[in-house]
Design a protein around this motif. Sequence first.
Motif, PDB file in Angstrom:
ATOM      1  N   ASP A   1       0.850  -1.194   0.000  1.00  0.00           N
ATOM      2  CA  ASP A   1       0.000   0.000   0.000  1.00  0.00           C
ATOM      3  C   ASP A   1       0.887   1.246   0.000  1.00  0.00           C
ATOM      4  O   ASP A   1       1.275   1.761   1.041  1.00  0.00           O
ATOM      5  CB  ASP A   1      -0.970  -0.010   1.194  1.00  0.00           C
TER       6      ASP A   1
ATOM      7  N   GLY B   1       2.368   4.633  -2.975  1.00  0.00           N
ATOM      8  CA  GLY B   1       2.286   5.180  -4.330  1.00  0.00           C
ATOM      9  C   GLY B   1       2.798   6.601  -4.425  1.00  0.00           C
ATOM     10  O   GLY B   1       3.324   7.178  -3.467  1.00  0.00           O
TER      11      GLY B   1
ATOM     12  N   LYS C   1      -4.451   0.485   0.923  1.00  0.00           N
ATOM     13  CA  LYS C   1      -5.073   0.772  -0.362  1.00  0.00           C
ATOM     14  C   LYS C   1      -4.151   0.224  -1.449  1.00  0.00           C
ATOM     15  O   LYS C   1      -2.946   0.123  -1.252  1.00  0.00           O
ATOM     16  CB  LYS C   1      -5.261   2.275  -0.558  1.00  0.00           C
TER      17      LYS C   1
ATOM     18  N   ASN D   1      -0.449   2.595  -6.514  1.00  0.00           N
ATOM     19  CA  ASN D   1      -0.711   3.222  -7.809  1.00  0.00           C
ATOM     20  C   ASN D   1       0.586   3.615  -8.515  1.00  0.00           C
ATOM     21  O   ASN D   1       0.580   4.392  -9.471  1.00  0.00           O
ATOM     22  CB  ASN D   1      -1.615   4.451  -7.653  1.00  0.00           C
ATOM     23  N   ALA D   2       1.714   3.088  -8.030  1.00  0.00           N
ATOM     24  CA  ALA D   2       2.999   3.341  -8.674  1.00  0.00           C
ATOM     25  C   ALA D   2       3.911   2.161  -8.397  1.00  0.00           C
ATOM     26  O   ALA D   2       3.693   1.405  -7.444  1.00  0.00           O
ATOM     27  CB  ALA D   2       3.624   4.640  -8.154  1.00  0.00           C
TER      28      ALA D   2
END
Length: 418
Positions: free
Chosen positions: A374, A376, A392, A395-396
């Motif tokens: 989790d 990013g 979460k 995202n990277a």
Amino acid sequence: MIMKKLLSTATALLVAIASYAQAPSITLPGYTAYVEPSEKYAVVDEKNGVRNWTDNRGIVNFYFYAAREGSIDISLIANATTESKLSVSVNGSQKEVSIPSNTNFKSLPVMKTELGQPGFYCISIKGLSKRGATYANIKGVSLTGDITRNIQYNPKPWRRSASVHLSYPTPENKEVEWFYGEIKVPEGEDKLDSYFMSCGFHRGYFGMQVNSPTERRIIFSVWDSGGEPEERSKVKYEDQVVLLAKGDSVYASGFGGEGTGGHSHWIYNWKANETYRFLLHSVPTGNTTTYTAYFYVPEHKEWKLIASFRAPKDGVYMKGLYSFLENFNFENGQWGRKGYFGNHWIKTDKGEWIELTKAKFSIDATARAKDRIDFGGGSENGWFYLWNGGFKPANAKYGDIFERPANGIIPTIDLPKF
């Protein structure tokens, strides 16, 4: 006919038992739990798991990531000094379980539940009743079912969220005398035990921290040479950085435990949603370099000296420029944090200002081992950003390159005269 039915039923039962026994299973270790709102209600021991759970205001949470949907059986591995009762909930399902008085840990079945989609899940355990001083000791949570083949969880007692970084490439054949950057932390993302670091370089780092509910700091540190990892008393004098100056009310000392070096901080109540400015200066002389940190105090509309350190066995301008976001406490790695980093510039030894509009994303060993996934970063609203924690989806990934639009406005720097 009756005998055949009985045999058929017995056979089916044996097949079901054998199938269950062979079903894959994993255990979320007790030492990876988090206690909300804090560990003053229960202790998470890195060897023994959850213990000394005295107050039902403390809720014990375990997290995992299911890569696909499916059913899962949940059991607690627990014991209690006297009988107690707990409530266990996950994915909208809730069951009560009694913990018998026993000195040995027992696997106690709790529930079977369906996970309808991939994602992060939280197993939340609440204390309902107890006859003694504590509710239970929890050594782990057992998950059984085919989907455990694809479950991610943290198997280690390292409960901080993963650290994330931005490194800023600089033009070749340019010497970085000055390094300027800004930070803005959104409301609610300024969680306890967070370090938002704006201006890092090959010998140190400069940023701001949340150190307690009532204390925040501006912090600047420079590492010794020599490579001693823990105790500064073991570092030879010629390998130690030397404090040359510090600002009014700034605390300065040596540090150890994560390498050794010179540390300085100023207690300052920085606020969420405000933009803060950081400036570093480097002056090489022979085989040493003097590094000086300044922080712009918006209330006073002036730059404040934090500290100046002379680093031995250096003799170069700043290099390896970067920013990072760190969670530096084991107890609250479940909380999400996010910070904006931007308007970074360098000024060369020739007086040329250059804006840094590209950044490379990287992660620490915890993330590389996939103990935590989790985290990013990216670029939005003219800023770079970093985030970690909160369970979460990332995202990277390591090595991603981010870009932000150039603003073209050279920072105005009016330093105090000493």
